[in-house]
Scaffold this motif. Structure first.
Motif, PDB file in Angstrom:
ATOM      1  N   GLY A 161      -1.727   3.072  13.571  1.00  0.00           N
ATOM      2  CA  GLY A 161      -0.433   2.408  13.457  1.00  0.00           C
ATOM      3  C   GLY A 161      -0.239   1.655  12.158  1.00  0.00           C
ATOM      4  N   ASP A 162      -1.028   1.995  11.121  1.00  0.00           N
ATOM      5  CA  ASP A 162      -0.984   1.242   9.857  1.00  0.00           C
ATOM      6  C   ASP A 162      -0.485   2.072   8.680  1.00  0.00           C
ATOM      7  N   GLY A 221       9.308  -4.917   2.732  1.00  0.00           N
ATOM      8  CA  GLY A 221       9.889  -5.749   3.781  1.00  0.00           C
ATOM      9  C   GLY A 221       9.246  -5.397   5.113  1.00  0.00           C
ATOM     10  N   ASP A 222       9.984  -5.620   6.165  1.00  0.00           N
ATOM     11  CA  ASP A 222       9.510  -5.299   7.507  1.00  0.00           C
ATOM     12  C   ASP A 222       9.269  -3.790   7.610  1.00  0.00           C
ATOM     13  N   THR A 223       8.124  -3.410   8.142  1.00  0.00           N
ATOM     14  CA  THR A 223       7.812  -1.976   8.263  1.00  0.00           C
ATOM     15  C   THR A 223       7.882  -1.495   9.711  1.00  0.00           C
ATOM     16  N   LYS A 238       0.865  -1.176   0.000  1.00  0.00           N
ATOM     17  CA  LYS A 238       0.000   0.000   0.000  1.00  0.00           C
ATOM     18  C   LYS A 238       0.902   1.227   0.000  1.00  0.00           C
ATOM     19  N   LEU A 239       0.313   2.392  -0.036  1.00  0.00           N
ATOM     20  CA  LEU A 239       1.078   3.617   0.167  1.00  0.00           C
ATOM     21  C   LEU A 239       1.280   3.802   1.664  1.00  0.00           C
ATOM     22  N   HIS A 240       2.529   3.833   2.082  1.00  0.00           N
ATOM     23  CA  HIS A 240       2.852   3.989   3.503  1.00  0.00           C
ATOM     24  C   HIS A 240       3.104   5.469   3.793  1.00  0.00           C
ATOM     25  N   TYR A 292       0.551  14.616  13.525  1.00  0.00           N
ATOM     26  CA  TYR A 292       1.862  14.083  13.901  1.00  0.00           C
ATOM     27  C   TYR A 292       1.834  13.401  15.272  1.00  0.00           C
ATOM     28  N   PHE A 293       0.647  13.025  15.721  1.00  0.00           N
ATOM     29  CA  PHE A 293       0.517  12.374  17.030  1.00  0.00           C
ATOM     30  C   PHE A 293       1.308  11.078  17.074  1.00  0.00           C
ATOM     31  N   SER A 294       1.321  10.349  15.948  1.00  0.00           N
ATOM     32  CA  SER A 294       2.073   9.087  15.874  1.00  0.00           C
ATOM     33  C   SER A 294       2.697   8.980  14.493  1.00  0.00           C
ATOM     34  N   ILE A 295       3.893   8.442  14.411  1.00  0.00           N
ATOM     35  CA  ILE A 295       4.616   8.397  13.139  1.00  0.00           C
ATOM     36  C   ILE A 295       3.912   7.525  12.100  1.00  0.00           C
ATOM     37  N   ALA A 296       3.170   6.509  12.549  1.00  0.00           N
ATOM     38  CA  ALA A 296       2.461   5.618  11.631  1.00  0.00           C
ATOM     39  C   ALA A 296       0.964   5.888  11.608  1.00  0.00           C
TER      40      ALA A 296
END
Length: 654
Positions: free
Chosen positions: A219-220, A182-184, A77-79, A211-215
């Motif tokens: 978290g996805d 690979g591993d994200t 997917k687009l990360h 920007y509360f969480s980097i992912a």
């Protein structure tokens, strides 16, 4: 070093899978792993003016390309990773053992600096950087090189330089498969950005929290939402994404006659639902439609068309050449392209509301209010409260939908600058940056310079009448009635000049022409503002000011522009902040000596620009510094008839 490449593909201005030279290069590496990422850059979140409509369009494009990737590989997917690329990417290089970073070339001023820094950091980390051109028909730097190292300031220069570069490549197909990432996992600390200054505070209804969480909150690495950014809801009906963009192109190409004979100056700026042009410009901006795909789909129709097809610069393909022209100019001039000071191709005009500069001579986004009247005019223009229905309808459409026809852009830009308010073109460009869904810095800046006659185009005596011009395509004023609904029941004879309607007609229409537009109702009835000035008087003042500035003949890199001594070359009573020794003194003196005087009204019309500027593709001498040596154009006889004194008009009528 890993045995097989481990690649980050960095999406930016290319939110598509079809015809992506950079993505093709990434896939040709035959990577073990490929991470398609988007760096959620705080520069754009806080430092660029972006309203909810353009944000929504971007999010549409991001969601669409992410879904397309997942169709090819359910594991990908687009990360979206929420950190500035300058700090994020070096950490990803190490965390994910990256060997290659691949992205599409971007020649915007900020992007140049960003990509240079990222490339330097990649080299330090032993990561190979692969950059490919795909945003424009030609590489802007190659255009500049083939133009003698100079910015491209006319279509002729683009065509000449392009012929030396070679044929525009055919588009390449979208990939049929996509490697998995690979591993994200991310085990490093997020570098949170500084929010201030936040140019988009006015657009927010709650705290910006993307920007509360980097992912992201789940978290996805999901695409952010307007709610996360604290933004108001989008109001535009226009939606983004590669899927929609290609469908729109297919529908356009199906009408072969329209495609082959399209001439942009002949389209109606008053048309809406549907509009008179393609509305593919925002797809070009976000890269959800390839410009080469558009070019060749159109050109193939033109080549097969049996009738007389239109040609550049007015044709559909000609619009892409205009776009490349502006990208070439920006590629050469960099940050200075977006301002007058320091720009050796931008003519200096002593506008009201001039930009403030930082210690490096770059505009800060703030401006000096040398005239309270000019500031009032600017705010009324921005929010569609000028009292001129044509201008107000356009600005309301812009704010609501995020898009307006190119001749509508011409009309409001002329009105704000040389055709009414005499306000710095940068102020208008900033409003367009905020509200347009198709905003591209190169094209927006270039168009404002063109319409203000500070670069690309010098025929400042060509002006749009806010009364006569729209009647050519909308005599009944349906456009105005739609976007200024308080005027919907006005008689046709008054729809563009409602202040002339007798009070009984105003009451019958349910709307009083009264006030300055700050009140929606007056005396228990809907209200529409009176005109904020006499247009003919203001046009004359602006025309005299432009003549004076052209006679002084300064450009933005002149030392007198940079140190403020330009004022010595203008009389104190000239239009603009010409009094005193600096902007502050000009503002003080303005309050004392600037009085509205009744000018002798010339019995002359306003020459209306029907797109002649677009027809010629810029000034005939190259579009930059040769306005005073301009060849006589085919329309000049008509222009002189419009702007000449009364006795000349009589002589010509004999």
């Amino acid at each position: 070093m890993p045995a097989k490449p481990r690649v980050i593909y960095w999406f930016r201005t290319d939110l598509r899978l079809h015809d992506s030279p950079a993505l093709k290069a990434a896939l040709e590496l035959k990577p073990e792993c490929l991470w398609p990422i988007w760096c959620w850059d705080p520069h754009y979140v806080y430092r660029a003016r972006v309203g909810p409509n353009r944000w929504q369009y971007l999010l549409d494009c991001m969601n669409d390309v992410s879904a397309s990737i997942t169709k090819l590989n359910p594991k990908s997917k687009l990360h979206v990773i929420r950190e500035a690329p300058q700090t994020l990417l070096p950490k990803l290089f190490k965390e994910w053992r990256i060997t290659h970073l691949v992205f599409e070339k971007d020649t915007d001023a900020y992007a140049r600096d960003r990509d240079a820094e990222v490339s330097r950091l990649a080299k330090e980390a032993g990561v190979e950087v692969v950059v490919k051109v795909g945003r424009t028909l030609y590489d802007p730097d190659e255009l500049v090189g083939e133009n003698g190292g100079k910015p491209t300031m006319s279509i002729l220069q683009v065509e000449k330089a392009g012929s030396k570069i070679g044929d525009i490549p055919r588009p390449i197909p979208a990939p049929k498969s996509f490697p998995g990432p690979g591993d994200t996992k991310i085990n490093f600390k997020q570098a949170c950005p500084t929010k201030e200054p936040d140019f988009n505070t006015i657009q927010r209804e709650s705290t910006e929290g993307s920007y509360f969480s980097i992912a992201g909150p789940a978290g996805d690495f999901g695409v952010p939402t307007l709610h996360e950014m604290g933004l108001k809801a989008a109001t535009t009906q226009h939606r983004g994404g590669e899927t929609i963009g290609r469908q729109m192109l297919d529908e356009i190409i199906e009408d072969e006659a329209w495609t082959a004979t399209f001439e942009k100056p002949k389209t109606a700026p008053t048309a809406f639902a549907p509009q008179a042009t393609t509305l593919l410009s925002p797809h070009m901006h976000f890269g959800s439609l390839s410009c080469r795909e558009f070019y060749w789909r159109v050109q193939d129709v033109v080549d097969e068309y049996k009738g007389k097809a239109s040609q550049p610069p007015v044709s559909l393909t000609g619009q892409l050449l205009f776009r490349d022209m502006y990208f070439g100019a920006q590629a050469k001039l960099g940050w200075y392209f977006g301002q007058t000071e320091g720009n050796d191709h931008n003519r200096f005009i002593p506008w009201h509301l001039r930009s403030k500069l930082d210690e490096k001579g770059i505009i800060t986004g703030e401006y000096t209010i040398d005239s309270a009247e000019a500031e009032s005019w600017f705010q009324r223009w921005k929010y569609g409260r000028t009292g001129f229905p044509w201008i107000d309808a356009i600005m309301r459409q812009l704010r609501s939908e995020g898009w307006i026809h190119h001749l509508a852009r011409h009309a409001v830009a002329c009105f704000l600058t040389r055709g009414g308010c005499y306000i710095d073109w940068v102020r208008g460009a900033e409003v367009f940056e905020e509200w347009l869904i198709d905003h591209e810095s190169a094209c927006n800046i270039g168009n404002w310079q063109w319409l203000s006659c500070t670069a690309f185009y010098s025929q400042f005596y060509r002006c749009y009448s806010p009364i006569a011009f729209p009647q050519k395509t909308d005599k009944d004023g349906q456009f105005v009635r739609h976007f200024c609904p308080e005027l919907k029941d006005f008689p046709t004879k008054y729809i563009y000049e409602p202040w002339k309607a007798p009070i009984q007609d105003q009451k019958k229409a349910g709307c009083l022409i009264k006030g300055d537009g700050t009140m929606a109702e007056i005396d228990g009835m809907k209200a529409y503002p009176k005109p904020m000035f006499d247009f003919n008087e203001r046009r004359t003042i602006c025309l005299d000011g432009m003549k004076s500035a052209y006679h002084v003949n300064l450009y933005g890199n002149d030392p007198r522009v940079l140190d403020g001594t330009w004022r010595k070359l203008f009389p104190d009573d000239a239009e603009g902040p010409t009094e005193g020794n600096n902007d502050h003194e000009a503002a003080v003196q303005n309050k004392k000596i600037k009085k509205v005087t009744k000018l002798e009204k010339r019995e002359q019309g306003v020459d209306e620009d029907h797109g002649g500027a677009a027809d010629t593709g810029g000034d005939l001498k190259g579009g930059d510094k040769d306005g005073s040596k301009r060849k006589r154009g085919k329309n000049d006889g008509t222009l002189n008839a419009f702007v000449a004194p009364r006795k000349t008009r009589k002589t010509q009528a004999k």
